[in-house]
Structure formats: structure tokens, C-alpha cells
Scaffold this motif. Structure first.
Motif, PDB file in Angstrom:
ATOM      1  N   ASP A  97      48.575 -90.545  21.193  1.00 51.88           N
ATOM      2  CA  ASP A  97      47.288 -90.180  20.610  1.00 51.88           C
ATOM      3  C   ASP A  97      46.764 -88.940  21.325  1.00 51.88           C
ATOM      4  O   ASP A  97      45.841 -89.024  22.142  1.00 51.88           O
ATOM      5  N   PRO A  98      47.354 -87.758  21.035  1.00 50.51           N
ATOM      6  CA  PRO A  98      46.939 -86.556  21.759  1.00 50.51           C
ATOM      7  C   PRO A  98      45.505 -86.174  21.413  1.00 50.51           C
ATOM      8  O   PRO A  98      45.048 -86.411  20.292  1.00 50.51           O
ATOM      9  N   PRO A  99      44.779 -85.583  22.360  1.00 49.34           N
ATOM     10  CA  PRO A  99      43.403 -85.183  22.088  1.00 49.34           C
ATOM     11  C   PRO A  99      43.365 -84.008  21.119  1.00 49.34           C
ATOM     12  O   PRO A  99      44.322 -83.238  21.014  1.00 49.34           O
ATOM     13  N   LEU A 100      42.265 -83.872  20.400  1.00 44.83           N
ATOM     14  CA  LEU A 100      42.091 -82.757  19.476  1.00 44.83           C
ATOM     15  C   LEU A 100      41.783 -81.497  20.268  1.00 44.83           C
ATOM     16  O   LEU A 100      40.809 -81.435  21.016  1.00 44.83           O
ATOM     17  N   SER A 101      42.664 -80.516  20.145  1.00 42.83           N
ATOM     18  CA  SER A 101      42.492 -79.231  20.819  1.00 42.83           C
ATOM     19  C   SER A 101      43.168 -78.181  19.957  1.00 42.83           C
ATOM     20  O   SER A 101      43.904 -78.516  19.031  1.00 42.83           O
ATOM     21  N   PRO A 102      42.949 -76.901  20.237  1.00 43.36           N
ATOM     22  CA  PRO A 102      43.611 -75.868  19.431  1.00 43.36           C
ATOM     23  C   PRO A 102      45.137 -76.014  19.394  1.00 43.36           C
ATOM     24  O   PRO A 102      45.764 -75.691  18.398  1.00 43.36           O
ATOM     25  N   VAL A 103      45.716 -76.534  20.444  1.00 44.98           N
ATOM     26  CA  VAL A 103      47.167 -76.706  20.479  1.00 44.98           C
ATOM     27  C   VAL A 103      47.612 -77.852  19.574  1.00 44.98           C
ATOM     28  O   VAL A 103      48.676 -77.798  18.966  1.00 44.98           O
ATOM     29  N   THR A 104      46.798 -78.910  19.461  1.00 43.17           N
ATOM     30  CA  THR A 104      47.196 -80.082  18.686  1.00 43.17           C
ATOM     31  C   THR A 104      46.614 -80.105  17.275  1.00 43.17           C
ATOM     32  O   THR A 104      46.864 -81.055  16.534  1.00 43.17           O
ATOM     33  N   TRP A 105      45.845 -79.101  16.888  1.00 46.00           N
ATOM     34  CA  TRP A 105      45.292 -79.071  15.523  1.00 46.00           C
ATOM     35  C   TRP A 105      46.368 -79.233  14.463  1.00 46.00           C
ATOM     36  O   TRP A 105      46.173 -79.980  13.511  1.00 46.00           O
ATOM     37  N   PRO A 106      47.519 -78.554  14.560  1.00 45.10           N
ATOM     38  CA  PRO A 106      48.548 -78.752  13.527  1.00 45.10           C
ATOM     39  C   PRO A 106      48.995 -80.211  13.398  1.00 45.10           C
ATOM     40  O   PRO A 106      49.272 -80.679  12.296  1.00 45.10           O
ATOM     41  N   LEU A 107      49.039 -80.943  14.520  1.00 41.40           N
ATOM     42  CA  LEU A 107      49.425 -82.354  14.456  1.00 41.40           C
ATOM     43  C   LEU A 107      48.422 -83.174  13.655  1.00 41.40           C
ATOM     44  O   LEU A 107      48.787 -84.103  12.941  1.00 41.40           O
ATOM     45  N   TRP A 108      47.155 -82.852  13.807  1.00 39.50           N
ATOM     46  CA  TRP A 108      46.111 -83.596  13.121  1.00 39.50           C
ATOM     47  C   TRP A 108      45.925 -83.127  11.680  1.00 39.50           C
ATOM     48  O   TRP A 108      45.598 -83.923  10.800  1.00 39.50           O
ATOM     49  N   LEU A 109      46.113 -81.843  11.418  1.00 42.17           N
ATOM     50  CA  LEU A 109      45.858 -81.302  10.087  1.00 42.17           C
ATOM     51  C   LEU A 109      47.060 -81.413   9.142  1.00 42.17           C
ATOM     52  O   LEU A 109      46.882 -81.400   7.926  1.00 42.17           O
ATOM     53  N   ALA A 110      48.264 -81.505   9.670  1.00 36.11           N
ATOM     54  CA  ALA A 110      49.459 -81.554   8.828  1.00 36.11           C
ATOM     55  C   ALA A 110      49.436 -82.723   7.833  1.00 36.11           C
ATOM     56  O   ALA A 110      49.732 -82.509   6.645  1.00 36.11           O
ATOM     57  N   PRO A 111      49.092 -83.939   8.235  1.00 28.03           N
ATOM     58  CA  PRO A 111      49.071 -85.028   7.240  1.00 28.03           C
ATOM     59  C   PRO A 111      48.052 -84.782   6.126  1.00 28.03           C
ATOM     60  O   PRO A 111      48.337 -85.059   4.957  1.00 28.03           O
ATOM     61  N   ILE A 112      46.904 -84.228   6.471  1.00 25.03           N
ATOM     62  CA  ILE A 112      45.884 -83.946   5.453  1.00 25.03           C
ATOM     63  C   ILE A 112      46.380 -82.868   4.505  1.00 25.03           C
ATOM     64  O   ILE A 112      46.239 -82.977   3.282  1.00 25.03           O
ATOM     65  N   ALA A 113      46.997 -81.821   5.055  1.00 25.48           N
ATOM     66  CA  ALA A 113      47.531 -80.745   4.221  1.00 25.48           C
ATOM     67  C   ALA A 113      48.644 -81.265   3.312  1.00 25.48           C
ATOM     68  O   ALA A 113      48.701 -80.905   2.124  1.00 25.48           O
ATOM     69  N   LEU A 114      49.518 -82.110   3.835  1.00 25.96           N
ATOM     70  CA  LEU A 114      50.600 -82.660   3.014  1.00 25.96           C
ATOM     71  C   LEU A 114      50.059 -83.556   1.896  1.00 25.96           C
ATOM     72  O   LEU A 114      50.574 -83.521   0.767  1.00 25.96           O
ATOM     73  N   LEU A 115      49.036 -84.330   2.169  1.00 27.59           N
ATOM     74  CA  LEU A 115      48.422 -85.149   1.130  1.00 27.59           C
ATOM     75  C   LEU A 115      47.786 -84.274   0.050  1.00 27.59           C
ATOM     76  O   LEU A 115      47.899 -84.560  -1.150  1.00 27.59           O
ATOM     77  N   ALA A 116      47.111 -83.214   0.461  1.00 28.50           N
ATOM     78  CA  ALA A 116      46.481 -82.303  -0.503  1.00 28.50           C
ATOM     79  C   ALA A 116      47.539 -81.630  -1.372  1.00 28.50           C
ATOM     80  O   ALA A 116      47.367 -81.523  -2.600  1.00 28.50           O
TER      81      ALA A 116
END
Length: 130
Positions: A97-116
Motif C-alpha cells: 500500500d504505497p503512499p500517494l506521492s508524485p512517484v506513485t501517482w501512476p500506480l494509483w491512476l492507472a486502474p482508473i484510466a484503464l476503467l475509463a
């Protein structure tokens, strides 16, 4: 040059945490502390296996990390402090469960982008069928 190498080797050996290896696979006597240790171990990724938690991995490194977690919990450290220390030592990668930071944004945003993208493709497919 040899003296420098010997000094660096000695320094690195003394810097390593000396934790009893028996704690790798032996549960703590206090069930509450063992439950804390187990819960923490399940959230930490084995740095060797890369796909398993340290609780599930048979790798020697995972055993060392289990022993370290149990030893620190036995000595009264809080799981959050142990987790922070391990992240400081190994980086955010060790955490499932990595913290939200500029480095980990792609990890958090990728599932949302793939769903869209999937919804957009499905919408286009349904429109063509009408």
C-alpha cells in the motif's frame, strides 16, 4: 586500499541488525503481539520474491525480515514505526500500500484510466450495434 576495504566490510557488518534467526518461523509468546506482527508481515512485500508478502515467502531474506519484525514488536515497537523504518530502508516498493506521492501517482491512476478507457471502448461498441 586493503585497509579501506577491511574497514568498510567491518562497518557494514556492524551496521546490520543482529536478530535471532529463530524468530523467523517461531511465533511470539504473546498472542496479541504475534497478531500485530503477522498483520504487519502480510502488508510487506518480500524484496527477493517480489510477488509474495514476507509472511508467505520461503526466501531467506523474508525470514530475516520476519525475524526483524517479531523482534522489534517483542521489544515494544509499534507496527507503524517498524513499517516506516522498513520503508525508509527499502523504499516504498516494500509496501503493498504505497503512499500517494508524485512517484506513485501512476500506480494509483492507472486502474482508473484503464476503467475509463474500457468504458469508452464499450460505449463505442454498443453505439455501433444500434
Amino acid at each position: 586500499m586493503r585497509r579501506l576495504a577491511a574497514a568498510l566490510l567491518a562497518l557494514s557488518l556492524t551496521a546490520q541488525t543482529q536478530v535471532p534467526a529463530a524468530l523467523a518461523d517461531t511465533q511470539l509468546a504473546d498472542p496479541t503481539r504475534e497478531a500485530e506482527a503477522r498483520a504487519l508481515m502480510e502488508t510487506l512485500r518480500c524484496v527477493v520474491c517480489q510477488g509474495q508478502s514476507i509472511a508467505d515467502s520461503d526466501a531467506t531474506m523474508a525470514g530475516d525480515m520476519r525475524a526483524l519484525v517479531r523482534d522489534r514488536i517483542r521489544r515494544g515497537e509499534r507496527p507503524a514505526a517498524i513499517r516506516a523504518w522498513l520503508i525508509g530502508r527499502y523504499g516504498d516498493y516494500i509496501s503493498y500500500d504505497p503512499p500517494l506521492s508524485p512517484v506513485t501517482w501512476p500506480l494509483w491512476l492507472a486502474p482508473i484510466a484503464l476503467l475509463a478507457i474500457g468504458a469508452w471502448l464499450a460505449r463505442g461498441s454498443f453505439r455501433r450495434r444500434r
